[in-house]
Design a protein around this motif. Structure first.
Motif, short mmCIF file in Angstrom:
data_model
loop_
_atom_site.label_atom_id
_atom_site.label_comp_id
_atom_site.label_asym_id
_atom_site.label_seq_id
_atom_site.Cartn_x
_atom_site.Cartn_y
_atom_site.Cartn_z
N ILE A 87 35.04 -14.02 12.00
CA ILE A 87 34.89 -12.93 12.95
C ILE A 87 34.82 -11.67 12.10
N ASP A 88 33.75 -10.91 12.24
CA ASP A 88 33.57 -9.75 11.38
C ASP A 88 34.54 -8.63 11.72
N TYR A 89 34.64 -8.27 12.99
CA TYR A 89 35.56 -7.21 13.40
C TYR A 89 36.02 -7.47 14.83
N ILE A 90 37.06 -6.77 15.21
CA ILE A 90 37.47 -6.67 16.61
C ILE A 90 37.39 -5.19 16.95
N ALA A 91 36.68 -4.87 18.04
CA ALA A 91 36.49 -3.48 18.43
C ALA A 91 36.94 -3.29 19.87
N GLU A 92 37.18 -2.03 20.21
CA GLU A 92 37.66 -1.69 21.54
C GLU A 92 36.90 -0.49 22.07
N GLN A 93 36.67 -0.49 23.39
CA GLN A 93 36.08 0.66 24.06
C GLN A 93 36.53 0.64 25.51
N ASP A 94 37.05 1.75 25.99
CA ASP A 94 37.51 1.89 27.37
C ASP A 94 38.51 0.80 27.75
N GLY A 95 39.40 0.43 26.85
CA GLY A 95 40.41 -0.57 27.13
C GLY A 95 39.90 -2.01 27.10
N LYS A 96 38.63 -2.21 26.76
CA LYS A 96 38.06 -3.55 26.68
C LYS A 96 37.91 -3.94 25.22
N THR A 97 38.25 -5.18 24.92
CA THR A 97 38.20 -5.68 23.55
C THR A 97 36.97 -6.54 23.36
N TYR A 98 36.34 -6.39 22.19
CA TYR A 98 35.12 -7.13 21.87
C TYR A 98 35.24 -7.77 20.50
N ILE A 99 34.62 -8.93 20.36
CA ILE A 99 34.45 -9.58 19.06
C ILE A 99 33.17 -9.03 18.47
N VAL A 100 33.16 -8.72 17.18
CA VAL A 100 31.97 -8.15 16.55
C VAL A 100 31.41 -9.13 15.53
N LYS A 101 30.13 -9.42 15.66
CA LYS A 101 29.39 -10.18 14.67
C LYS A 101 28.30 -9.28 14.12
N THR A 102 28.07 -9.33 12.83
CA THR A 102 27.07 -8.47 12.21
C THR A 102 25.83 -9.29 11.84
#
Length: 152
Positions: A87-102
């Protein structure tokens, strides 16, 4: 207390213990299998000069965790194998969490339903509490949000 008083206390205590055990077993049987859930650690250090981190921040996401390596233990016909998911990163926006793939040059993604399923569904299933998967391409400057839903 008399002879009956001791028995009443014992019956009440036994009843409370039986109710406590019943509720614990009921909750255990009807809850998702928490023992099989993946819990990510802190991940690797987030580098401020990483172009993918900068891209995510420009699009309003906050990167909260760096790269994660998830070891997999596989057994085929009794023969053990090892692999891993990244998993490349874990990101957040507006209280929602996302898994990040590059995006990777050597592993281009097929932007069809089956291509997205084959490449990204595993991450959505791995961490079901996440809102979706962000696919970042620093060369193109894009961040795409991929979510999966099941038809009922």
């Amino acid at each position: 207390m008399g002879v009956y008083g001791d028995w009443i206390v014992m019956v009440l205590a036994g009843g409370l213990i039986a109710i406590w055990i019943y509720r614990g077993l009921y909750r255990w049987l009807h809850s998702p299998p928490a023992a099989r859930r993946l819990v990510l650690g802190e991940g690797a250090e987030i580098l401020a000069d990483d172009e993918n981190v900068q891209l995510l921040e420009r699009h309003g996401y906050q990167v909260i965790s760096g790269k994660h390596r998830v070891p997999l233990h596989i057994e085929v016909d009794g023969a053990p194998m090892e692999s891993r998911l990244y998993i490349d990163y874990i990101a957040e926006q507006d209280g929602k969490t996302y898994i990040v793939k590059t995006a990777r040059d050597r592993m281009p993604i097929d932007w069809t339903g089956s291509g997205l399923r084959d490449r990204l569904l595993v991450y959505s299933l791995l961490l079901p509490e996440c809102e979706g998967v962000l696919y970042t391409d620093a060369k193109e400057g894009t961040v795409r949000v991929v979510t999966f839903a099941w038809n009922e």
